[in-house]
Design an enzyme around this catalytic site. Structure first.
Site, mmCIF file in Angstrom:
data_model
loop_
_atom_site.group_PDB
_atom_site.id
_atom_site.type_symbol
_atom_site.label_atom_id
_atom_site.label_comp_id
_atom_site.label_asym_id
_atom_site.label_seq_id
_atom_site.Cartn_x
_atom_site.Cartn_y
_atom_site.Cartn_z
ATOM 1 N N ASP A 20 0.554 -36.564 -92.197
ATOM 2 C CA ASP A 20 0.107 -35.287 -92.698
ATOM 3 C C ASP A 20 -1.338 -35.096 -92.245
ATOM 4 O O ASP A 20 -1.997 -36.058 -91.863
ATOM 5 C CB ASP A 20 0.158 -35.307 -94.236
ATOM 6 C CG ASP A 20 0.634 -33.986 -94.805
ATOM 7 O OD1 ASP A 20 0.849 -33.058 -94.021
ATOM 8 O OD2 ASP A 20 0.775 -33.879 -96.030
ATOM 9 N N ASP A 39 2.131 -36.060 -99.261
ATOM 10 C CA ASP A 39 1.618 -35.992 -100.632
ATOM 11 C C ASP A 39 2.349 -34.982 -101.499
ATOM 12 O O ASP A 39 2.206 -34.997 -102.716
ATOM 13 C CB ASP A 39 0.117 -35.651 -100.629
ATOM 14 C CG ASP A 39 -0.176 -34.349 -99.900
ATOM 15 O OD1 ASP A 39 0.775 -33.664 -99.474
ATOM 16 O OD2 ASP A 39 -1.367 -34.025 -99.738
#
Length: 893
Positions: free
Chosen positions: A333, A630
């Protein structure tokens, strides 16, 4: 086992009755009241399986096929009247169980301590303030806020909800998310899955926002009642441990068959007595069995887990320790992993006029808005409109408490609040002046958020989101839209995250629970250009990955130009053709995605489903993939990856639940530290296995050669046990603590399917066994031919094997590095144990009780010198094999 409690049907109560029963209001509890209720009802924790007792841990040390054979050997010794050997085998088993039990007890304590770092958090209203607390401190009557990605901390009765959908598959087995509504009319007989005004502990918020009152905690929750029933269920094992158990069973079978075959041959060919061959069988079992192996592997894994924890990597599943050594690709990410996830609004671009610069860093609202280097007029209508949208279309909190700024919420929202503060706007007064009547929460597939407020008697919509989505809602000529799109593109090329703000009239809605239509006909307010600084050490970490043969790619929902700017800064992408946009992935096959992965390093504007497909394609292409994430949208990819890595600070509960590893500081550099520690752990486990198996094979070969040659047993069972206890038992443990060799992140990843006993270990084990056994047999045969007694020859041979094993330990410190080029002080524990083992054996040659037990006697300095010099041959042979191996396989060094 704890008895189940009948839970109250909270879903049937009308709201006033609920509040009266709970003796609480919609404003939540005070801190004092919450503390009193926690005292009364206990912490919000599920019933835990009790920790194993010391006796249970000790007994588990005997549950191994290797130990069973040693017990059988002790029983045979007793049957033959050899009480000395039987007693000594018993002592060795006891010592091993004590060592293994101590290590397992320490590992159990470490595991339970690490679980404290994985406790989920809950957002509650206390003393009128919204704050985040540990879920175990939630009390009945608390008001809890929920949003996408949260794990519900307790059983809740909903007070309000906006587009709320909850995954209750943990409780119901139903894979589809359940729509939740606080206004659902109670049905007393409604099953669990149909109670739409309830959220149950352990379920996951898939979409939307909500507030709910806690009606059950701990055992008084639905999942708590289930936990009572399953508390005794045993967990699974990591693949490494399963392979080690298989290896143990294989060794047991080979030892028994070898003892039978060689024993029968000895009786038939050399006319040995059956009692002698039974004694040989005992000696063979004792020599071949690496009884300390399970203990030492457990120690190595426990040490790796602790080392990772110290570096910020929390291991949730033991298999991840082993798997990290195979990682060939990290799909990362961007926000919060490569960057610090503290956005700073840096520029404001109105539709007309010069660029406005925003000073200050991070979420602390200290700074001002400048125009051409001079303070801008914060009272200007355009800036006032920007600040108004920023604080109203916002779900975060930014407060100053006791002299310190605190915040809660999405980083984008907090950055907008910090910017608005610099223009004189705060969220709470603004909401009091312009009350909110509805909202469309931000979701990844929407790519915008909207709130609806009553302004001067009418409803207005305030929108923030991706430029292309917000501009499509605005009423303006196409030429103006194109100009603004170009402006957003230019900002993104500079590495900014660009957010569009707009507002305008909206139609009245029936009530707060009705989802309003997407806004339209809005007036564009401004672009806010934000920068999320790179995390410290990330550039170095990416470079480390490249040196380690690990491909790094970025999968993000951000603008492709912004993503490429970050990738350029980090050094893993340079050209626009290395960027793939989500829209270009439509209808691509897994094979086509695999081809893209050969060159693509940035995947931008990617939907959650596409991220999952990219990860699956990487696996199909032969990569061993670690994925970072996340959010709730990352969970499928985290679950599909070989190694899922969730963020510990900013990550959602569902992401952490789906992952094998949790990074406590959300830093990409920490992931690389975890890879390094994982490779070190795997290296150390291989060293231990090689040391024990090669020396065991040497002892078996030495015994077999003696029987085939018609010689007496070169070593008695009690002497072999002493060898295994003094040399292997003392010297193998330090290998589990060995530090990195220095080139861990400069090697190519090992093939994921490579067995522990690969070609290198098989070759090295055979070379070691033949060298030690050959030297030992030659020495024993020569001493007997020179007229020495069997007892004298065994005494000298026993010392010789101790010295050979010690030199072997020095070479085992690395599979490919030359020992003389490695400082001995990098492993002081290993040096101390190597010297200590020799000193212990020398002491046994002088102590009367050891002389009686082992048949040892002192030797002359001359004899010791000859044995010491001869033992060096083992070291020279093994180092020569390293040279040959490196010559044949230069890439592995």
């Amino acid at each position: 086992m704890t008895a189940q409690k009948e839970l109250q049907p909270w879903h049937t109560l009308e709201l006033p009755d609920l509040l009266e029963t709970m003796q609480a209001g919609k404003g939540g509890l005070s801190s004092d009241e919450a503390a009193a209720r926690l005292e009364k009802y206990g912490p919000n924790k599920l019933p835990e399986q009790p920790a194993p007792t010391v006796w249970q841990i000790l007994l588990r040390q005997f549950m191994s096929p290797l130990i069973y054979i040693l017990v059988l050997a002790a029983m045979l010794a007793l049957a033959l009247g050899d009480f000395t050997d039987a007693t000594f085998i018993g002592v060795v088993l006891l010592v091993n169980s004590l060592i293994g039990g101590w290590q397992e007890w320490k590992a159990e304590r470490s595991s339970r301590a690490l679980q404290q770092l994985l406790k989920i958090r809950a957002t509650v209203v206390r003393d009128g303030d919204v704050r985040e607390i540990a879920a175990e401190h939630v009390a009945p009557g608390d008001v809890v806020w929920l949003e996408s990605g949260n794990r519900v901390p307790a059983d809740l009765r909903l007070l309000s909800a906006h587009g709320l959908e909850v995954d209750e598959s943990l409780l119901t087995g139903e894979s589809l998310a359940v729509d939740k509504r606080p206004d659902w009319r109670p049905e007393p007989t409604a099953p669990l899955g149909d109670q739409k005004n309830m959220c149950f502990a352990g379920s996951i918020v898939v979409r939307g926002r909500a507030e709910g009152m806690v009606v059950g905690t701990g055992e008084r929750t639905t999942i708590g009642q289930l936990a009572v029933d399953v508390i005794g269920t045993a967990g699974g094992q990591a693949p490494l441990m399963e392979r080690m158990e298989h290896f143990s069973r294989l060794v047991a079978v080979v030892v028994l068959l070898s003892a039978v075959v060689v024993g029968m041959a000895g009786v038939a060919i050399h006319q040995y007595a059956v009692s002698e061959m039974l004694m040989f069988g005992i000696a063979l079992a004792v020599a071949a069995i690496p009884e300390g192996l399970p203990i030492t592997v457990t120690v190595a894994l426990a040490i790796a887990t602790s080392r990772m924890a110290r570096r910020g990597v929390i291991v949730r599943r033991l298999a991840a320790v082993e798997g990290l050594g195979s990682c060939t690709m990290i799909a990362s990410d961007k926000t919060g992993t490569l960057t610090v996830n503290e956005l700073t609004a840096r520029e404001i671009r109105l539709s007309e006029g010069p660029t406005l610069e925003v000073t200050g860093e991070g979420f602390v609202p200290e700074g001002e808005v400048l125009i051409d280097g001079r303070p801008a007029d914060p009272e200007g209508a355009d800036l006032q409109r920007v600040a108004q949208i920023a604080v109203l279309c916002n779900e975060a909190d930014l407060h100053r408490r006791e002299g310190e700024w605190t915040w809660r919420g999405d980083p984008t929202d907090v950055a907008l609040l910090a910017m608005a503060h610099k223009l004189g706007w705060k969220r709470e007064p603004a909401l009091g002046r312009y009350p909110q009547v509805n909202e469309i929460p931000f979701e990844p597939e929407h790519r915008f958020a909207a709130t609806f407020h009553r302004v001067n008697g009418r409803v207005e919509a305030f929108v923030k989101g991706a430029p292309e989505r917000v501009l499509a809602m605005c009423d303006m000529p196409q030429g103006e839209v194109s100009r603004l799109q170009q402006m957003a593109h230019e900002l993104a090329q500079q590495g900014y995250r660009v957010l569009a703000l707009a507002g305008g009239p909206a139609p009245e809605v029936a009530d707060e629970e009705t989802t309003p239509p997407e806004p339209a006909g809005l007036r564009f307010a401004a672009f806010v250009a934000m920068i999320d600084p790179l995390r410290p050490l990330v550039r170095e970490a990416v470079a480390d990955c490249h040196r380690a043969g690990i491909t790094v790619c970025m999968i993000t929902g951000d603008h492709p130009v912004t993503a490429l700017a970050i990738a350029r800064d980090l050094g893993f992408a340079e050209r626009p053709d290395q960027v793939v946009v989500g829209s270009d992935l439509m209808d691509r096959s897994s094979q086509e995605l695999g081809e893209l992965l050969r060159t693509a390093r940035v995947f931008a504007r990617v939907a959650p489903r596409q991220k999952l497909e990219i990860v699956q394609a990487a696996r199909d292409a032969g990569h061993f993939v670690a994925v970072t994430g996340d959010g709730v949208n990352d969970a499928p990819a985290l679950r599909t990856a070989n190694i899922g890595v969730a963020m510990g600070k900013m990550g959602t509960d569902v992401a952490r639940e789906a992952a094998e590893l949790v990074i406590s500081d959300d830093n990409f550099a920490t992931i690389v530290s975890g890879i390094e520690e994982g490779r070190v752990a795997y290296d150390n486990i291989r060293k231990v296995i090689y040391l024990l198996c090669s020396t065991g094979a040497a002892e078996v070969l030495l015994l077999g050669m003696a029987v085939v040659a018609g010689l007496p047993l070169p070593l008695l069972p009690v002497q072999i046990l002493w060898l295994n206890l003094v040399t292997s038992g003392i010297q193998d443990k330090p290998l589990a603590f060995d530090p990195a060799e220095g080139d861990v992140l400069r090697r190519r990843p090992r093939p994921p399917q490579e067995p522990i006993f690969n070609r290198l270990m098989i070759e090295r084990t055979l070379v070691t066994a033949v060298t030690i056994a050959g030297l030992g047999f030659a020495a024993f045969w020569w001493m007997l031919s020179e007229g020495r007694t069997e007892a004298e020859a065994r005494n000298i041979l026993l010392l010789f094997v101790v010295l050979m094993k010690t030199f072997h330990l020095g070479s085992a410190r690395s599979e490919t590095k030359y020992t003389l080029l490695m400082s001995p002080w990098r492993s002081p524990l290993l040096v101390a144990c190597a010297v200590g083992a020799v000193l212990v054996h020398l002491a046994a040659m002088y102590l009367p009780w050891a002389q009686r037990l082992l048949g040892t006697q002192p030797v002359s300095m001359g004899t010791f010198g000859v044995l010491f010099a001869s033992g060096l041959i083992v070291f020279v042979v093994l180092e020569f094999h390293k040279w040959l191996w490196n010559l044949r396989h230069p890439t592995t060094n």
